[in-house]
Design a protein around this motif. Sequence first.
Motif, PDB file in Angstrom:
ATOM      1  N   GLU A 117       0.839  -1.210   0.000  1.00 28.13           N
ATOM      2  CA  GLU A 117       0.000   0.000   0.000  1.00 28.13           C
ATOM      3  C   GLU A 117       0.870   1.255   0.000  1.00 28.13           C
ATOM      4  OE1 GLU A 117      -3.462   2.377   0.032  1.00 28.13           O
ATOM      5  OE2 GLU A 117      -3.037   0.325  -0.590  1.00 28.13           O
ATOM      6  N   ILE A 118       1.956   1.241   0.765  1.00 26.14           N
ATOM      7  CA  ILE A 118       2.883   2.381   0.773  1.00 26.14           C
ATOM      8  C   ILE A 118       3.474   2.584  -0.614  1.00 26.14           C
ATOM      9  CG2 ILE A 118       5.150   3.142   1.634  1.00 26.14           C
ATOM     10  CD1 ILE A 118       4.346   1.899   4.349  1.00 26.14           C
ATOM     11  N   SER A 119       3.862   1.505  -1.273  1.00 29.25           N
ATOM     12  CA  SER A 119       4.416   1.608  -2.632  1.00 29.25           C
ATOM     13  C   SER A 119       3.386   2.170  -3.598  1.00 29.25           C
ATOM     14  CB  SER A 119       4.887   0.236  -3.115  1.00 29.25           C
ATOM     15  OG  SER A 119       5.974  -0.213  -2.349  1.00 29.25           O
ATOM     16  N   ARG A 120       2.123   1.723  -3.453  1.00 28.97           N
ATOM     17  CA  ARG A 120       1.061   2.231  -4.333  1.00 28.97           C
ATOM     18  C   ARG A 120       0.861   3.731  -4.117  1.00 28.97           C
ATOM     19  NH1 ARG A 120      -3.771   3.886  -4.342  1.00 28.97           N
ATOM     20  NH2 ARG A 120      -4.145   3.574  -2.131  1.00 28.97           N
ATOM     21  N   ILE A 121       0.853   4.176  -2.870  1.00 27.66           N
ATOM     22  CA  ILE A 121       0.661   5.603  -2.569  1.00 27.66           C
ATOM     23  C   ILE A 121       1.840   6.417  -3.089  1.00 27.66           C
ATOM     24  CG2 ILE A 121       0.571   7.270  -0.662  1.00 27.66           C
ATOM     25  CD1 ILE A 121      -1.066   5.123   0.884  1.00 27.66           C
ATOM     26  N   ARG A 122       3.067   5.907  -2.898  1.00 29.22           N
ATOM     27  CA  ARG A 122       4.248   6.631  -3.403  1.00 29.22           C
ATOM     28  C   ARG A 122       4.221   6.747  -4.925  1.00 29.22           C
ATOM     29  NH1 ARG A 122       8.755   4.035   0.582  1.00 29.22           N
ATOM     30  NH2 ARG A 122       8.444   5.512   2.279  1.00 29.22           N
ATOM     31  N   ALA A 123       3.812   5.672  -5.591  1.00 24.62           N
ATOM     32  CA  ALA A 123       3.732   5.706  -7.051  1.00 24.62           C
ATOM     33  C   ALA A 123       2.696   6.730  -7.507  1.00 24.62           C
ATOM     34  CB  ALA A 123       3.388   4.321  -7.596  1.00 24.62           C
ATOM     35  N   GLY A 124       1.560   6.799  -6.811  1.00 25.92           N
ATOM     36  CA  GLY A 124       0.539   7.797  -7.139  1.00 25.92           C
ATOM     37  C   GLY A 124       1.052   9.212  -6.944  1.00 25.92           C
ATOM     38  N   ALA A 125       1.784   9.429  -5.858  1.00 25.20           N
ATOM     39  CA  ALA A 125       2.344  10.762  -5.589  1.00 25.20           C
ATOM     40  C   ALA A 125       3.371  11.139  -6.643  1.00 25.20           C
ATOM     41  CB  ALA A 125       2.966  10.795  -4.198  1.00 25.20           C
ATOM     42  N   GLN A 126       4.223  10.187  -7.032  1.00 21.05           N
ATOM     43  CA  GLN A 126       5.225  10.479  -8.067  1.00 21.05           C
ATOM     44  C   GLN A 126       4.537  10.782  -9.401  1.00 21.05           C
ATOM     45  OE1 GLN A 126       7.638   6.954  -7.913  1.00 21.05           O
ATOM     46  NE2 GLN A 126       9.036   7.824  -6.407  1.00 21.05           N
ATOM     47  N   GLY A 127       3.458  10.063  -9.695  1.00 20.65           N
ATOM     48  CA  GLY A 127       2.713  10.337 -10.929  1.00 20.65           C
ATOM     49  C   GLY A 127       2.096  11.720 -10.911  1.00 20.65           C
ATOM     50  N   ALA A 128       1.519  12.114  -9.774  1.00 21.53           N
ATOM     51  CA  ALA A 128       0.915  13.446  -9.657  1.00 21.53           C
ATOM     52  C   ALA A 128       1.976  14.532  -9.799  1.00 21.53           C
ATOM     53  CB  ALA A 128       0.194  13.571  -8.310  1.00 21.53           C
ATOM     54  N   GLU A 129       3.148  14.311  -9.204  1.00 16.49           N
ATOM     55  CA  GLU A 129       4.230  15.290  -9.339  1.00 16.49           C
ATOM     56  C   GLU A 129       4.685  15.402 -10.791  1.00 16.49           C
ATOM     57  OE1 GLU A 129       7.152  13.837  -6.611  1.00 16.49           O
ATOM     58  OE2 GLU A 129       6.124  14.648  -4.856  1.00 16.49           O
ATOM     59  N   ALA A 130       4.781  14.280 -11.472  1.00 20.37           N
ATOM     60  CA  ALA A 130       5.205  14.291 -12.876  1.00 20.37           C
ATOM     61  C   ALA A 130       4.175  15.009 -13.744  1.00 20.37           C
ATOM     62  CB  ALA A 130       5.427  12.866 -13.370  1.00 20.37           C
ATOM     63  N   ARG A 131       2.868  14.774 -13.493  1.00 24.23           N
ATOM     64  CA  ARG A 131       1.824  15.463 -14.271  1.00 24.23           C
ATOM     65  C   ARG A 131       1.861  16.962 -14.023  1.00 24.23           C
ATOM     66  NH1 ARG A 131      -0.891  10.731 -12.745  1.00 24.23           N
ATOM     67  NH2 ARG A 131      -1.858  11.749 -10.947  1.00 24.23           N
ATOM     68  N   ALA A 132       2.040  17.358 -12.746  1.00 24.59           N
ATOM     69  CA  ALA A 132       2.104  18.776 -12.410  1.00 24.59           C
ATOM     70  C   ALA A 132       3.314  19.431 -13.073  1.00 24.59           C
ATOM     71  CB  ALA A 132       2.155  18.959 -10.899  1.00 24.59           C
ATOM     72  N   ALA A 133       4.455  18.745 -13.070  1.00 23.66           N
ATOM     73  CA  ALA A 133       5.651  19.299 -13.707  1.00 23.66           C
ATOM     74  C   ALA A 133       5.443  19.434 -15.217  1.00 23.66           C
ATOM     75  CB  ALA A 133       6.856  18.400 -13.418  1.00 23.66           C
ATOM     76  N   PHE A 134       4.792  18.452 -15.835  1.00 20.29           N
ATOM     77  CA  PHE A 134       4.529  18.506 -17.276  1.00 20.29           C
ATOM     78  C   PHE A 134       3.613  19.683 -17.608  1.00 20.29           C
ATOM     79  CE2 PHE A 134       1.705  17.392 -20.810  1.00 20.29           C
ATOM     80  CZ  PHE A 134       2.633  17.268 -21.832  1.00 20.29           C
ATOM     81  N   LEU A 135       2.530  19.826 -16.847  1.00 21.34           N
ATOM     82  CA  LEU A 135       1.603  20.928 -17.101  1.00 21.34           C
ATOM     83  C   LEU A 135       2.261  22.277 -16.843  1.00 21.34           C
ATOM     84  CD1 LEU A 135      -1.661  19.410 -15.606  1.00 21.34           C
ATOM     85  CD2 LEU A 135      -1.085  19.723 -18.031  1.00 21.34           C
ATOM     86  N   GLY A 136       3.147  22.345 -15.847  1.00 24.40           N
ATOM     87  CA  GLY A 136       3.861  23.590 -15.584  1.00 24.40           C
ATOM     88  C   GLY A 136       4.773  23.969 -16.746  1.00 24.40           C
ATOM     89  N   ARG A 137       5.473  22.990 -17.305  1.00 28.21           N
ATOM     90  CA  ARG A 137       6.337  23.272 -18.469  1.00 28.21           C
ATOM     91  C   ARG A 137       5.498  23.640 -19.694  1.00 28.21           C
ATOM     92  NH1 ARG A 137       9.050  18.888 -16.239  1.00 28.21           N
ATOM     93  NH2 ARG A 137       8.095  17.443 -17.708  1.00 28.21           N
ATOM     94  N   LEU A 138       4.353  23.027 -19.829  1.00 33.08           N
ATOM     95  CA  LEU A 138       3.478  23.306 -20.967  1.00 33.08           C
ATOM     96  C   LEU A 138       2.979  24.745 -20.925  1.00 33.08           C
ATOM     97  CD1 LEU A 138       2.094  21.921 -23.401  1.00 33.08           C
ATOM     98  CD2 LEU A 138       0.172  21.432 -21.887  1.00 33.08           C
TER      99      LEU A 138
END
Length: 161
Positions: A117-138
Amino acid sequence: MRALALCLILVPLPGWADDILVSSRVEAVTLFPDGAAVTRSADFELPAGTHRLILADLPRTTPLATVRVAVEGATLGSVSARRDFVLPRGAETSPEVAEAEAEVERRRTALDAAMAEISRIRAGAQGAEARAAFLGRLSQGGSAAAMGVEDLQALARMIGV
């Protein structure tokens, strides 16, 4: 027949020796620049006879070549040190041991589930950070302003926003 009986009496049979598990405690520690000397002691009483004492609580990192054994009030026979020694067990496991083993397994399963469950939550957080960084660069490059509404919606679906 007498010769056989005499031989059996004179030859000690290690198979008849009692296996006794002995717990030790640290008595002294001397530190050196390249290691340490740890003195452990164990108090026990034995009936007369031949016994095999098993000291199973040495740390796994103990260099076996450095283990020395001394006894007081008894005769010390051979000494052997092994990492792969299996403690003697009875034919059946006591209910307390079986219950403890079941509890260990239950907690191990719960720990594995929690780690997943911790791994799943960390993966979700990393995905959200990556999406936010992509949208910020866009938005910084001005590319978003040039895109139509449908293109932005398709892009948002693609990156999982």
